[in-house]
Design an enzyme around this catalytic site. Structure first.
Site, PDB file in Angstrom:
ATOM      1  N   ASP A   1       9.172   2.402  -0.577  1.00  0.00           N
ATOM      2  CA  ASP A   1       8.204   3.044   0.306  1.00  0.00           C
ATOM      3  C   ASP A   1       8.527   2.595   1.728  1.00  0.00           C
ATOM      4  O   ASP A   1       8.229   1.464   2.120  1.00  0.00           O
ATOM      5  CB  ASP A   1       6.786   2.649  -0.099  1.00  0.00           C
ATOM      6  CG  ASP A   1       5.736   3.321   0.782  1.00  0.00           C
ATOM      7  OD1 ASP A   1       6.083   3.750   1.905  1.00  0.00           O
ATOM      8  OD2 ASP A   1       4.578   3.405   0.355  1.00  0.00           O
TER       9      ASP A   1
ATOM     10  N   LYS B   1       5.428   8.512   9.100  1.00  0.00           N
ATOM     11  CA  LYS B   1       5.239   7.934  10.438  1.00  0.00           C
ATOM     12  C   LYS B   1       6.323   8.319  11.449  1.00  0.00           C
ATOM     13  O   LYS B   1       6.246   9.378  12.043  1.00  0.00           O
ATOM     14  CB  LYS B   1       5.048   6.425  10.331  1.00  0.00           C
ATOM     15  CG  LYS B   1       3.811   6.080   9.473  1.00  0.00           C
ATOM     16  CD  LYS B   1       3.361   4.666   9.618  1.00  0.00           C
ATOM     17  CE  LYS B   1       2.313   4.276   8.605  1.00  0.00           C
ATOM     18  NZ  LYS B   1       0.927   4.496   9.000  1.00  0.00           N
TER      19      LYS B   1
ATOM     20  N   TYR C   1       0.864  -1.189   0.000  1.00  0.00           N
ATOM     21  CA  TYR C   1       0.000   0.000   0.000  1.00  0.00           C
ATOM     22  C   TYR C   1       0.892   1.228   0.000  1.00  0.00           C
ATOM     23  O   TYR C   1       1.846   1.312   0.783  1.00  0.00           O
ATOM     24  CB  TYR C   1      -0.877  -0.021   1.251  1.00  0.00           C
ATOM     25  CG  TYR C   1      -1.763   1.196   1.432  1.00  0.00           C
ATOM     26  CD1 TYR C   1      -2.868   1.413   0.616  1.00  0.00           C
ATOM     27  CD2 TYR C   1      -1.503   2.109   2.444  1.00  0.00           C
ATOM     28  CE1 TYR C   1      -3.690   2.521   0.798  1.00  0.00           C
ATOM     29  CE2 TYR C   1      -2.318   3.220   2.638  1.00  0.00           C
ATOM     30  CZ  TYR C   1      -3.409   3.421   1.815  1.00  0.00           C
ATOM     31  OH  TYR C   1      -4.213   4.516   2.005  1.00  0.00           O
TER      32      TYR C   1
HETATM   33  N1  HOZ Z   1      -2.848   3.587   6.694  1.00  0.00           N
HETATM   34  C1  HOZ Z   1      -3.082   2.866   7.925  1.00  0.00           C
HETATM   35  C2  HOZ Z   1      -3.264   1.427   7.659  1.00  0.00           C
HETATM   36  N2  HOZ Z   1      -2.127   0.804   7.107  1.00  0.00           N
HETATM   37  C3  HOZ Z   1      -4.287   3.377   8.649  1.00  0.00           C
HETATM   38  C4  HOZ Z   1      -4.027   4.662   9.293  1.00  0.00           C
HETATM   39  C5  HOZ Z   1      -5.062   5.074  10.307  1.00  0.00           C
HETATM   40  O1  HOZ Z   1      -6.207   4.656  10.238  1.00  0.00           O
HETATM   41  O2  HOZ Z   1      -4.708   5.819  11.200  1.00  0.00           O
END
Ligand code: HOZ
Length: 431
Positions: free
Chosen positions: A240, A268, A145
């Site tokens: 990524d 992050k 992703y």
């Molecule tokens: N992109 C996150 C899952 N891989 C979710 C982020 C969130 O809901 O805080």
């Protein structure tokens, strides 16, 4: 109503004003059922929901909270920054400091641009790759992703000659027609794709340790083949590392695998819990970006002074000697304990970790790709999820997400988690 569940009450209120009651879909507990926990506060390895129930937190805001919640040095840096102003829309010295700190730790990057979210960073890296190579096609892998930019919300077409199909309404097929989606860890398919389309491929984007199909590593051979084929065909290799950057080790997945990508996407941990992400690479490529070059990219909150203070303070802590050794040991003890508990109760199980990131699977083998991850028995995973939640252990509410351990997790937290899982495995045996 003394016993009313405050999470239920908040969820009802939220659903009236926010689609699905959440601002990011996975938080809605749709995959696992039940009411999402509305979090009131967090400290160290824990957070508390609206009923004031405490949970050991293994999502850590989906990765950023590597130091645990409310680390004193980070709180102090943020408080100081806030008093100096929230946002200027003009450059600051702190942005340079953060850029220098990132570049010092990620040798493949000579220049970096700061943005506000992983999605923005990945989308911008993609545009840069296309701009720098003058090519249209991109390769991504099923189960990786890279945020929700249109061209990346795509699933595989029916063969290597057909490009991807959109996985979201609102994405016209024309936008995904240049995205080729391949199977993770499938070298033969990768070679075939480059043989067919190699000279038109702008970049190959990959989570080299994938955290969005639970936790799946690229094999060293596969990662090397990605590097070699990109080099051979003049395509850019984009790692990524939104999840893995400063999470699996001080030098990210590229450090673990010993592979040098052309571009790196970060997020992050570099924001320490504030909205901050970045992308970077060699000077010659990065200088293609506006205002120097023809590839446009911009952002009002990019390099935000409070977010950069939070990120800088976080990077200072994690760069201290022994940080990752201690974090890895802790995560490994969790993984080993869960495996032993499953084995003792006859539960099919396997698990893996790197640094402070882990994944576990209700199957005996570690999966190599998305299709295998998705053969997980949903009902079994949901029972485990809710069993843990009831016992005050919060893991990701979906079987395709990785888990995160922070420096604040204690041996006791790990032991409590393992014992909770053991009880659930035992109970499921009786059913
Ligand atoms: N992109 C996150 C899952 N891989 C979710 C982020 C969130 O809901 O805080």
């Amino acid at each position: 109503m003394p016993n009313a569940d405050q999470n239920d009450i908040l969820f009802d209120r939220a659903r009236a004003v926010i689609p699905g009651g959440v601002n990011s879909p996975v938080r809605a507990f749709k995959a696992v059922g039940g009411t999402p926990r509305f979090i009131r506060r967090a400290e160290g390895a824990y957070f508390w929901d609206a009923n004031d129930k405490r949970y050991i937190d293994y999502i850590g805001s989906w990765g950023p909270m590597i130091l645990g919640h409310g680390h004193p040095a980070v709180v102090e840096a943020v408080q100081k920054a806030v008093l100096e102003g929230f946002s200027y829309g003009a450059p600051t010295e702190r942005e340079i400091e953060l850029a220098e700190a990132i570049l010092a730790l990620v040798p493949s990057m000579e220049m970096v641009r700061l943005v506000s979210s992983g999605t923005e960073a990945a989308m911008s890296a993609l545009r840069l790759a296309r701009g720098a190579t003058g090519r249209k096609h991109i390769i991504k892998f099923e189960g990786c992703y890279h945020g929700h930019a249109d061209a990346l919300l795509v699933k595989a077409g029916s063969g290597l000659a057909t490009f991807g199909h959109p996985t979201s309404a609102g994405v016209p097929p024309e936008v995904t027609q240049h995205t080729l989606v391949l199977e993770y860890n499938n070298i033969a398919q990768l070679e075939e794709a480059f043989a067919l389309h190699g000279n038109d491929i702008a970049c190959l984007m990959i989570e080299a340790i994938a955290g969005n199909m639970n936790f799946v590593r690229a094999t060293p051979e596969f990662a090397k083949r990605c590097r070699d084929l990109c080099t051979q065909h003049g395509a850019l290799l984009v790692f990524d590392e939104v999840m893995t950057g400063f999470r699996v080790g001080l030098h990210g997945a590229q450090g673990v695998l010993g592979i040098t990508p052309d571009l790196t996407v970060l997020g992050k941990v570099i924001g320490g819990g504030m909205p901050l992400a970045a992308f970077g690479g060699p000077r010659a490529i990065m200088e293609q970006l506006a205002p120097l070059g023809p590839v446009y990219q911009a952002g009002t909150l990019s390099g935000n002074p409070v977010a950069t203070a939070c990120g800088l303070a976080t990077l200072k802590e994690i760069a201290k000697p022994g940080f990752y050794e201690a974090l890895s040991k802790k995560t490994q003890s969790l993984v080993a304990g869960l495996k032993a508990a499953a084995a003792a109760e006859g539960q099919a199980f396997n698990a893996d970790s790197e640094g402070g990131m882990f994944g576990f699977f209700l199957m005996n083998e570690l999966p190599q790709n998305y299709a295998t991850v998705m053969t997980t028995d949903n009902a079994q995973f949901n029972a485990l999820f809710h069993g843990l939640l009831d016992r005050g252990v919060y893991i990701a509410p979906a079987l395709y997400e990785a888990g995160f351990v922070s420096a604040a997790h204690s041996d006791d937290d790990i032991a409590v988690t393992i014992e909770a899982a053991r009880q659930i495995f035992k109970a499921s045996k009786r059913r």
